[in-house]
Design an enzyme around this catalytic site. Structure first.
Site, PDB file in Angstrom:
ATOM      1  N   GLU B  67      34.566  48.107  29.755  1.00  0.00           N
ATOM      2  CA  GLU B  67      33.438  47.728  28.899  1.00  0.00           C
ATOM      3  C   GLU B  67      32.891  48.888  28.089  1.00  0.00           C
ATOM      4  O   GLU B  67      32.481  48.709  26.940  1.00  0.00           O
ATOM      5  CB  GLU B  67      32.303  47.115  29.734  1.00  0.00           C
ATOM      6  CG  GLU B  67      32.550  45.675  30.164  1.00  0.00           C
ATOM      7  CD  GLU B  67      33.374  45.567  31.432  1.00  0.00           C
ATOM      8  OE1 GLU B  67      33.743  46.613  32.011  1.00  0.00           O
ATOM      9  OE2 GLU B  67      33.647  44.431  31.863  1.00  0.00           O
ATOM     10  N   HIS B 136      26.063  38.455  38.234  1.00  0.00           N
ATOM     11  CA  HIS B 136      26.666  37.639  37.170  1.00  0.00           C
ATOM     12  C   HIS B 136      25.646  36.638  36.607  1.00  0.00           C
ATOM     13  O   HIS B 136      26.037  35.645  35.994  1.00  0.00           O
ATOM     14  CB  HIS B 136      27.854  36.830  37.685  1.00  0.00           C
ATOM     15  CG  HIS B 136      29.081  37.621  38.013  1.00  0.00           C
ATOM     16  ND1 HIS B 136      29.118  38.575  38.989  1.00  0.00           N
ATOM     17  CD2 HIS B 136      30.339  37.583  37.495  1.00  0.00           C
ATOM     18  CE1 HIS B 136      30.355  39.081  39.068  1.00  0.00           C
ATOM     19  NE2 HIS B 136      31.106  38.497  38.161  1.00  0.00           N
TER      20      HIS B 136
END
Lengths: 332, 336
Positions: B67, B136
């Protein structure tokens, strides 16, 4: 400090490239050497990081770069900008926070960007330029522009995760990027040996499938030839190259650094490998230049930086209203 | 005459927006983890389905799980003239690339004196409700809205998802585009028109109290309003659609009409954007308010896994009903 034209693959011609490189390195040294003085005078706010001693890398790499190529630099980035063609007056004006600086005084020493020269900024975050240059290389690949991007960073930044990730990304996508590690052996005051368990930084690039080379960062000819090969690789679609240039900074990490972390002897020993003196000696030996020519180059550098200094000091500070503009396209 | 609106799920609407923008502007690219083959054929929720087949893997790029490099490269590519969309699988993971977003993209225009545009869209999903637990399921919109230079989009329906994504990609500003993972299959009419940022939508008209809500809290507020309507309470619901830029004028206008305000969001209540809206409303509409504004948000806990626990920390329609009653206090008109 004229914009340097690209040289042909791997051939650093002393008579042409050598003379240009000597002029560029001499002028950059003159420029950088004055920064601690400006800092003492109170003309520079915050931190500024001179790269005296490291000139061969910026100048050597830039020999292979064109205006459309990008560079992303770090906190010690004036030389990278100047070698890429930045005007010393506007660069110094930015360092002094003046209106005529490249960023209107909003960036300062650590945030000098020049869009028209492909300078994506010096950067206050250690390692950040690595990711940005990888992205500029991606843009070049998307646009099929044939442009190359260079990421300049130090040995300290080699410990940032973004380097590992960017090596891999650039390698799998064959991005036209040249990773240039200026190993000056100190991450601020921490030594390479203390902070890097495997001090052969080159091996990190190898681990990710990036062709990686050590180069003498105190020899502009060596740097230029290595960078030229890397640029040819990048432009022909063969992907990234990692160059680790061994070098040293003569001045402290920043103006006002007490330098308690190193010895005078060590600094003096490195000065024995000085890149400007080395190139000048070579040019004398090959009878490309006379001592008079070399003295004249030094005088020209002084005159050029005098002019830059006069320009920057005469430039007014920005209007207060400027503090609130350019936040976004619509300035909201 | 306008074409009749298609009925699309949110994921389809997002897919259509990408498709239309890719067709219109060849400089747009998208990259992300598993975006060409996973799930329904385009990332975990199918948003990039068929993009690679249509536009090629040169413009639709699967990336390694990196990322930081992905976001940083997106920023660099945007600064160098490629319009980049970065898909981050869950917005929680965007924090790995926080330097690229917060220190680089958000500041690139300003600190270089306006020379650079950074047309980057970070698309990701936030929100809870499907058992993805603490790492998440976060609602991080307030965090991004706090940073000068970033724009934050939080669509609550298919039409807005389509229209706002078109605008985000066209924008020369870095944009955080947060989808809600529990809403990808919500269906609604889509007119296929770009929607400008900073223009709130009136999701329901009313006269007694204004609820400002985004994403999932819009539908929960609508549910609550329906129940309250049965008691003679008329609720107006304003969906800002973009948290930055934020259309406070529409909120002020509504508050001046209803004289009551409740903000409902899924992000943690404390230090959340609800406080921002309340603060502005109090300052601007003090004399027109009949009662103190109120706010609802998630409890100050990470999102738990187990279903009953997860439900307990996020505001429900019932919570909204109860807050409205409290806000209206004695002014509640009981049905005869």
């Amino acid at each position: 400090m004229n914009t340097l034209e690209a040289i042909e693959h791997g051939v650093f011609d002393l008579a042409t490239d050598g003379v240009e490189a000597l002029k560029a390195m001499t002028a950059i040294r003159e420029f950088e050497s004055r920064l601690p003085g400006y800092s003492k005078e109170g003309l520079i706010r915050g931190s500024t990081h001179p790269s005296v001693g490291m000139e061969a890398i910026a100048v050597g790499v830039s020999r292979s770069l064109r205006a459309a190529d990008s560079i992303a630099s770090n906190h010690r980035g004036h030389a990278h900008c100047l070698a890429k063609g930045a005007d010393p007056g506007r660069t110094l004006a930015e360092i002094l926070g003046r209106r005529d600086g490249y960023c209107g005084g909003k960036g300062g020493s650590m945030h000098i960007g020049v869009k028209e020269l492909g300078i994506l900024g010096t950067n206050g975050i250690v390692g950040a330029g690595i990711g940005l240059a990888t992205g500029a290389a991606l843009a070049a690949q998307q646009q099929e522009s044939g442009a190359v991007a260079v990421a300049y960073f130090g040995d300290g930044a080699s410990n940032q995760g973004v380097l590992a990730e960017s090596f891999n990304l650039a390698a799998i996508w064959k991005l036209p990027v040249i990773f240039v590690c200026e190993n000056n052996h100190f991450a601020q005051s921490a030594t390479l040996e203390e902070m890097v368990a495997q001090p052969e930084i080159r091996r990190r690039g190898e681990a990710y499938g990036v062709p990686s080379f050590d180069v003498d960062g105190m020899d502009v000819e060596a740097v230029a030839n290595a960078a030229s090969e890397a640029a040819v690789r990048a432009r022909s679609g063969e992907g990234p190259t990692f160059l680790v240039a061994d070098t040293y900074r003569y001045l402290g990490h920043m103006a006002d650094d007490t330098e308690i972390y190193r010895t005078r002897e060590q600094v003096e020993a490195w000065k024995g490998r000085d890149p400007i003196a080395k190139l000048a000696a070579r040019l004398l030996e090959r009878a490309v230049l006379t001592q008079q020519d070399i003295d004249a180059i030094a005088q020209e550098a002084i005159a050029e930086v005098d002019a830059a200094e006069a320009f920057a000091k005469a430039s007014p500070f920005p209007e207060t209203a400027e503090a609130f503009t350019q936040v976004s396209e619509d300035n909201r | 005459m306008n074409k009749p609106a298609q009925q699309l799920t949110i994921w389809r609407a997002l897919n259509a927006a990408l498709h239309d923008e890719f067709t219109e502007d060849p400089s747009v690219i998208i990259m992300g983890e598993d975006i060409t083959t996973w799930g329904t054929g385009g990332g975990i929720y199918g948003v990039t389905r068929k993009m690679a087949e249509t536009f090629g893997k040169h413009r639709v790029r699967d990336t390694p799980i990196s990322e930081e490099a992905l976001i940083s490269a997106g920023v660099g590519a945007a600064m160098a003239g490629t319009r980049t969309v970065v898909e981050i699988m869950y917005s929680d993971f965007s924090l790995l690339g926080a330097d690229g977003l917060i220190n680089q993209a958000a500041k690139s225009r300003y600190m270089f004196g306006g020379q650079f545009a950074t047309p980057l869209v970070l698309r990701s999903n936030g929100g809870s409700g499907i058992g993805k637990a603490a790492q998440h399921s976060q609602s991080l919109e307030t965090l991004f809205a706090h940073i000068p230079g970033l724009e934050v989009v939080v669509p609550s329906n298919a039409n807005d998802a389509y229209g706002l994504l078109r605008t985000a990609i066209k924008s020369n500003n870095p944009t955080i585009f947060l989808e809600h993972k529990g809403m990808y299959y919500d269906k609604g009419p889509v007119t296929r028109e770009p929607i400008p940022f900073g223009q709130a939508r009136v999701a329901r008209e009313g006269t007694d109290l204004t609820i400002v809500a985004t994403q999932l809290m819009v539908s929960r507020s609508l549910e609550a309003a329906e129940e309250l309507a049965g008691e003679g309470i008329s609720v107006e619901i304003i969906d800002p659609r973009t948290l930055y830029p934020l259309d406070m004028d529409s909120i002020y206008a509504s508050v001046r009409k209803t004289r009551h305000l409740l903000v409902a969001h899924e992000a943690v209540r404390d230090y959340g954007w609800g406080g921002e809206i309340m603060g502005n409303a109090v300052q601007e509409c003090w004399n027109e308010l009949d009662a103190a504004p109120r706010r609802l948000g998630a409890a100050r806990t990470p999102i738990p896994y187990s279903e009953e626990l997860e439900k307990a920390v996020i505001p429900t329609a019932k919570d909204i009903v109860s807050e409205v009653r409290t806000a209206l206090g004695t002014k509640v008109v009981q049905p005869a």
